[in-house]
Design a protein around this motif. Sequence first.
Motif, PDB file in Angstrom:
ATOM      1  N   ASP A 175       0.877  -1.173   0.000  1.00  0.00           N
ATOM      2  CA  ASP A 175       0.000   0.000   0.000  1.00  0.00           C
ATOM      3  C   ASP A 175       0.914   1.223   0.000  1.00  0.00           C
ATOM      4  OD1 ASP A 175      -1.645   2.174   0.596  1.00  0.00           O
ATOM      5  OD2 ASP A 175      -3.046   0.931   1.749  1.00  0.00           O
ATOM      6  N   VAL A 176       1.145   1.784  -1.191  1.00  0.00           N
ATOM      7  CA  VAL A 176       2.158   2.834  -1.301  1.00  0.00           C
ATOM      8  C   VAL A 176       1.753   4.094  -0.548  1.00  0.00           C
ATOM      9  CG1 VAL A 176       3.116   1.974  -3.468  1.00  0.00           C
ATOM     10  CG2 VAL A 176       1.231   3.583  -3.539  1.00  0.00           C
ATOM     11  N   VAL A 177       0.445   4.352  -0.421  1.00  0.00           N
ATOM     12  CA  VAL A 177       0.009   5.539   0.324  1.00  0.00           C
ATOM     13  C   VAL A 177       0.409   5.405   1.782  1.00  0.00           C
ATOM     14  CG1 VAL A 177      -1.966   6.902   1.043  1.00  0.00           C
ATOM     15  CG2 VAL A 177      -1.869   5.994  -1.287  1.00  0.00           C
ATOM     16  N   ASP A 178       0.135   4.229   2.363  1.00  0.00           N
ATOM     17  CA  ASP A 178       0.542   4.016   3.754  1.00  0.00           C
ATOM     18  C   ASP A 178       2.057   4.013   3.895  1.00  0.00           C
ATOM     19  OD1 ASP A 178      -2.056   3.892   4.549  1.00  0.00           O
ATOM     20  OD2 ASP A 178      -2.156   1.698   4.669  1.00  0.00           O
ATOM     21  N   ALA A 179       2.717   3.399   2.913  1.00  0.00           N
ATOM     22  CA  ALA A 179       4.170   3.320   3.001  1.00  0.00           C
ATOM     23  C   ALA A 179       4.826   4.691   2.948  1.00  0.00           C
ATOM     24  CB  ALA A 179       4.708   2.443   1.879  1.00  0.00           C
ATOM     25  N   LEU A 180       4.219   5.628   2.235  1.00  0.00           N
ATOM     26  CA  LEU A 180       4.795   6.961   2.104  1.00  0.00           C
ATOM     27  C   LEU A 180       4.526   7.853   3.314  1.00  0.00           C
ATOM     28  CD1 LEU A 180       4.025   7.801  -1.643  1.00  0.00           C
ATOM     29  CD2 LEU A 180       6.291   7.627  -0.630  1.00  0.00           C
ATOM     30  N   GLU A 181       3.595   7.481   4.153  1.00  0.00           N
ATOM     31  CA  GLU A 181       3.178   8.388   5.240  1.00  0.00           C
ATOM     32  C   GLU A 181       4.333   8.800   6.144  1.00  0.00           C
ATOM     33  OE1 GLU A 181      -0.241   8.863   8.697  1.00  0.00           O
ATOM     34  OE2 GLU A 181      -0.019   6.952   7.636  1.00  0.00           O
ATOM     35  N   PRO A 182       5.202   7.882   6.589  1.00  0.00           N
ATOM     36  CA  PRO A 182       6.321   8.339   7.443  1.00  0.00           C
ATOM     37  C   PRO A 182       7.219   9.354   6.735  1.00  0.00           C
ATOM     38  CG  PRO A 182       6.037   5.966   7.621  1.00  0.00           C
ATOM     39  CD  PRO A 182       5.160   6.403   6.497  1.00  0.00           C
ATOM     40  N   ALA A 183       7.444   9.183   5.440  1.00  0.00           N
ATOM     41  CA  ALA A 183       8.267  10.134   4.701  1.00  0.00           C
ATOM     42  C   ALA A 183       7.589  11.488   4.597  1.00  0.00           C
ATOM     43  CB  ALA A 183       8.572   9.592   3.306  1.00  0.00           C
ATOM     44  N   GLU A 184       6.263  11.463   4.492  1.00  0.00           N
ATOM     45  CA  GLU A 184       5.525  12.732   4.473  1.00  0.00           C
ATOM     46  C   GLU A 184       5.610  13.430   5.829  1.00  0.00           C
ATOM     47  OE1 GLU A 184       1.912  13.266   1.790  1.00  0.00           O
ATOM     48  OE2 GLU A 184       1.709  11.178   2.446  1.00  0.00           O
ATOM     49  N   ARG A 185       5.530  12.629   6.893  1.00  0.00           N
ATOM     50  CA  ARG A 185       5.539  13.233   8.233  1.00  0.00           C
ATOM     51  C   ARG A 185       6.842  13.967   8.523  1.00  0.00           C
ATOM     52  NH1 ARG A 185       1.334  12.106  11.311  1.00  0.00           N
ATOM     53  NH2 ARG A 185       0.000  10.297  10.843  1.00  0.00           N
ATOM     54  N   VAL A 186       7.978  13.428   8.043  1.00  0.00           N
ATOM     55  CA  VAL A 186       9.252  14.126   8.281  1.00  0.00           C
ATOM     56  C   VAL A 186       9.510  15.191   7.222  1.00  0.00           C
ATOM     57  CG1 VAL A 186      10.241  12.136   9.461  1.00  0.00           C
ATOM     58  CG2 VAL A 186      10.617  12.426   6.990  1.00  0.00           C
ATOM     59  N   GLY A 187       8.575  15.322   6.270  1.00  0.00           N
ATOM     60  CA  GLY A 187       8.717  16.375   5.256  1.00  0.00           C
ATOM     61  C   GLY A 187       9.648  16.036   4.125  1.00  0.00           C
ATOM     62  N   LEU A 188      10.051  14.751   3.981  1.00  0.00           N
ATOM     63  CA  LEU A 188      10.961  14.380   2.902  1.00  0.00           C
ATOM     64  C   LEU A 188      10.257  14.423   1.546  1.00  0.00           C
ATOM     65  CD1 LEU A 188      13.832  13.417   2.249  1.00  0.00           C
ATOM     66  CD2 LEU A 188      13.017  11.063   2.502  1.00  0.00           C
ATOM     67  N   VAL A 189       8.999  13.967   1.518  1.00  0.00           N
ATOM     68  CA  VAL A 189       8.203  14.003   0.285  1.00  0.00           C
ATOM     69  C   VAL A 189       6.822  14.557   0.605  1.00  0.00           C
ATOM     70  CG1 VAL A 189       9.414  12.010  -0.691  1.00  0.00           C
ATOM     71  CG2 VAL A 189       7.263  11.662   0.535  1.00  0.00           C
ATOM     72  N   ARG A 190       6.123  14.923  -0.465  1.00  0.00           N
ATOM     73  CA  ARG A 190       4.717  15.303  -0.370  1.00  0.00           C
ATOM     74  C   ARG A 190       3.970  14.604  -1.493  1.00  0.00           C
ATOM     75  NH1 ARG A 190       4.728  21.522  -0.999  1.00  0.00           N
ATOM     76  NH2 ARG A 190       6.536  21.012  -2.276  1.00  0.00           N
ATOM     77  N   VAL A 191       2.769  14.148  -1.213  1.00  0.00           N
ATOM     78  CA  VAL A 191       1.925  13.556  -2.239  1.00  0.00           C
ATOM     79  C   VAL A 191       0.882  14.588  -2.629  1.00  0.00           C
ATOM     80  CG1 VAL A 191       0.329  11.699  -2.838  1.00  0.00           C
ATOM     81  CG2 VAL A 191       2.303  11.227  -1.365  1.00  0.00           C
ATOM     82  N   ARG A 192       0.901  14.975  -3.907  1.00  0.00           N
ATOM     83  CA  ARG A 192      -0.047  15.959  -4.427  1.00  0.00           C
ATOM     84  C   ARG A 192      -0.776  15.326  -5.611  1.00  0.00           C
ATOM     85  NH1 ARG A 192       0.899  17.666  -0.296  1.00  0.00           N
ATOM     86  NH2 ARG A 192       1.600  19.738   0.374  1.00  0.00           N
ATOM     87  N   GLY A 193      -2.034  14.976  -5.379  1.00  0.00           N
ATOM     88  CA  GLY A 193      -2.773  14.312  -6.440  1.00  0.00           C
ATOM     89  C   GLY A 193      -2.172  12.946  -6.713  1.00  0.00           C
ATOM     90  N   GLN A 194      -1.728  12.761  -7.953  1.00  0.00           N
ATOM     91  CA  GLN A 194      -1.133  11.486  -8.348  1.00  0.00           C
ATOM     92  C   GLN A 194       0.380  11.570  -8.465  1.00  0.00           C
ATOM     93  OE1 GLN A 194      -2.774   8.425  -8.832  1.00  0.00           O
ATOM     94  NE2 GLN A 194      -4.280   9.639  -7.721  1.00  0.00           N
ATOM     95  N   GLU A 195       0.969  12.545  -7.761  1.00  0.00           N
ATOM     96  CA  GLU A 195       2.406  12.752  -7.919  1.00  0.00           C
ATOM     97  C   GLU A 195       3.104  12.802  -6.567  1.00  0.00           C
ATOM     98  OE1 GLU A 195       5.434  15.679 -10.437  1.00  0.00           O
ATOM     99  OE2 GLU A 195       3.297  16.111 -10.299  1.00  0.00           O
ATOM    100  N   VAL A 196       4.248  12.153  -6.512  1.00  0.00           N
ATOM    101  CA  VAL A 196       5.112  12.217  -5.340  1.00  0.00           C
ATOM    102  C   VAL A 196       6.181  13.267  -5.602  1.00  0.00           C
ATOM    103  CG1 VAL A 196       6.657  10.942  -3.804  1.00  0.00           C
ATOM    104  CG2 VAL A 196       4.754   9.765  -4.908  1.00  0.00           C
ATOM    105  N   ARG A 197       6.278  14.242  -4.700  1.00  0.00           N
ATOM    106  CA  ARG A 197       7.260  15.310  -4.896  1.00  0.00           C
ATOM    107  C   ARG A 197       8.201  15.366  -3.706  1.00  0.00           C
ATOM    108  NH1 ARG A 197       2.918  19.941  -6.687  1.00  0.00           N
ATOM    109  NH2 ARG A 197       2.212  18.914  -8.602  1.00  0.00           N
ATOM    110  N   PHE A 198       9.485  15.359  -4.007  1.00  0.00           N
ATOM    111  CA  PHE A 198      10.474  15.528  -2.955  1.00  0.00           C
ATOM    112  C   PHE A 198      10.511  16.987  -2.503  1.00  0.00           C
ATOM    113  CE2 PHE A 198      11.791  11.524  -4.734  1.00  0.00           C
ATOM    114  CZ  PHE A 198      12.236  10.818  -3.619  1.00  0.00           C
ATOM    115  N   ARG A 199      10.911  17.172  -1.229  1.00  0.00           N
ATOM    116  CA  ARG A 199      10.944  18.529  -0.678  1.00  0.00           C
ATOM    117  C   ARG A 199      11.814  19.454  -1.519  1.00  0.00           C
ATOM    118  NH1 ARG A 199      12.158  17.382   4.506  1.00  0.00           N
ATOM    119  NH2 ARG A 199      14.250  18.218   4.795  1.00  0.00           N
TER     120      ARG A 199
END
Length: 919
Positions: free
Chosen positions: A295-319
């Motif tokens: 589940d890539v959405v769940d897997a990305l959540e820790p990275a989002e919490r530390v601000g390393l990436v952001r998920v915007r729509g259908q795109e993963v963006r690094f800080r």
Amino acid sequence: MTAVTSGPLLQPSAEVERLHGREAELAALVGLVTGPARSAVLLGSPGEGKTALLSALARRLRGEGWSVLVVSGRVADRAVPLAGLTELLLLARSPTSSLASELRMRLLDHARGERGVASVLGLRLDVLTWLEELAGDGRLLVCVDDAQWLDPTTLQVLTFLAHRVAGGPVSVVLAARTERPRAELQGLPVLALRPIDDQDARRVVADVRVDLPEQAVRALVARAAGNPLALVELARSGPEALLAEDAETGVPERLEQAFAADLATLPAATRQVVVLASAGAEDMAVLARSSPGADVVDALEPAERVGLVRVRGQEVRFRHPLARQAVYAGATAAERARAHRALAAAYHDDADRRAWHRAASAVGPDEAVAAELAAAAARATDRVAYAEAARALRRAVELTPDPAVRERRVVELLQVGTPTGQLTEQVGLARRVRDETADPAVRAAAQQFIASTLSRTMDQQAARLALEDAVAQAAVLDPVAAWASLTSLASLVYQTAADPTVTLGWVEKLGRAEDEHPLVTASRVWVRAAAEPARRPPDLLEEVARAAPLPPPVPPVVVGLRAMLLGAAAWLLDLPDLAAAHLREARRVLERENSQELVPILVALAQVGLDATALDDAEEAARLLLELSEVGALDYQRAVAQHALAAVAALRGEREEARDLAAQVWSRLDLASCTALEIGVRAAVADSWYGQDDEARWDQLRACFDLDGAPRHGRLSVRALVPAVSAALGTDRAADARRLVDGVRRALAEPPEGAYQTMVLAAAEALLADDPEVDTRARRVVDDPRHARWPLELADARLAYGRWLRRRRRFPEARVQLLGALQAFERIGARLRVEAAREELGRVGGTSSSSADAATWSSLTGRERQVVRLAATGLTNREIGEAVFLSPRTVGVHLYNAFPKLGVTARHQLAAVVARLDR
């Protein structure tokens, strides 16, 4: 059009969105994109605020009613042909006209490989026209961030636009990480970011809202060195890290360390998907396909919490791009290889990306992967994305295990890599292949490539020597190919004024067959004409004059190439009308076939136009030649185009423009290799001093001859003889003038071969003659109807004879000659000579009867004259634009400016104006 604001460019991190210390740069950037240039290049180191500055610019202009298009370069897309252009096209979904919609779909089809655009220039013109149509009656800003990561073809298209949007409705700004502009960006207005000062640095730190003691703040400001992103990221590391002794670490390294520290804290599942994203899976759908069962959405959540990436729509963006770079560099080699294998499987419907991800995971030779890359190169070539094709073939060569297949792919690489402009690298590769291969065909192909590539440079002597070897190697394998190489060798013999013995020896060795290919026959004609440009053999003249059209079903390319060779030969044989007819036919056929041979046709057309003083024709051919030369990295051909434009400008009396263009050529000229070009440039500069400084004219023209007066070039020095004699007499150098005439006479056959040589010698002798002989000698020039083929030389002779008659007070006879000269100069558009003839005519009581049409025509710019002539034939703006590589809107601007100058109000009136001028 609805303003477009999507894309990573317009969403900088919240902490750096405020522009502390960048107010002056923002004002300068606004001034550049709204001013006459309409373009700017924004340069800065990572983290200096380029993205924030572009975001502020976009907000400012949107607030003023502008539309905004945004594209950002991505590392993962650098090898994908036209990836950036595709993104730009997909962002603009609200076309303002049917043409904008049509062009958008055509460009999208081209980018997807579904339908080809005719040429590199055609692609660039389509994009320019699409953007101008998209702007409509408003203004459009194209913002490009991280331009250093765009695929090369998109970057070339956008920089082409940036060079050509001046004064129009479209503005272009390109931001790049490099501190020095790439070659494509040279010549554009540059704004280089500098570190912000300590006061503004403290404001940035305050915006981060991290509680730091004053000592830590001072350390942070010192270590960040005025870099806003460093201030933000290092502030998060805390006081202890800031006060640690690591003064030797640079700002980019500190930033990568900060981002890598975030990666180390992530769970294994999160680290896996983040590494996948850093390897090119920034699209959520691709990320999901490459992570089956996760589940890539769940897997990305820790990275989002530390601000390393952001998920915007259908795109993963690094800080920040440095964060992506840090994640990828921080992964192990095994993790990166697994990520690329997973992405190759995920891109099952995208052959180009699949091939590159397979290549990234390969650790040794692999024919299957190499074949995929070779196929990707072929697709890129079809889309005129030559840099991407060369990159794919280069990697394919590295992965090819079979030596014979590898050599064939190197030859393919040499061919597709030529338009990229990396000539030194390409020649070095070709020499290695030539020296190491055991295959004669590969060796011959490599040698031919070396010679062809060198012919694009100023080292024409090296190209000539390389071509001599290429002819020798080709003659063993394929006589038709040998003739093709020999035609190029003859051109270089002409350019360098070299001894033609080797070239003519090959003509004899290759012989003549009864059933030979028509291109071989035409090649022989050209080789003989170019090798001995001072000769006019009767059999050669007859063969050119009597060449019959080829019967069907001969392929169009053969028809066009044959016409090119015959036309070029006719030009050197002083048959200007026949030369122009053949060359126009060649251009018509080969333009339709998108042939690479258009460049030599334009070289010949520009020279024929100059010889016949059809200045509009010469300028049009030279301008297109300049465009094609810049696109194809053809330095020598670019210099030829600049020389032709300088010669046109000099004849029109545009002295400074002529000298400036000549100086651009002169700064790159290899005097030991480029004899023909050197003499042409000297003649143009001398013409720019006409009527102003005979000493300056003499300095240039004297150098077209050896010290004993012998011509340095068998054709061009002869053409410079009469102006040189005139300049010598204007500076009291009659003995020097006589030495030149005698030197030319010794070099030519006795009697001279052809009407032109006879005319030149007679005109020069008339200038030097004693009084009793002037009438006889001058009459040999002005009364011979054959000399009408060279209107400038004939008019110059009439002016000189009329001036001599005036000094003998034979006013009625002088008026006849001077009026004829004046009318010819007016038709040509030779303003300086018009003034001289008009002044002489006034001295003998003559009436100038100047043509109002000619005077009006000369007030138009060269481009306006070119567009008006085409419009007079009934072509639409779009058809004119396709013919001369302008957008329809730009064509309309030229017509709008030309109409009041010509005194017309409608297109249908142009035909009559042009017809009067041509009479």
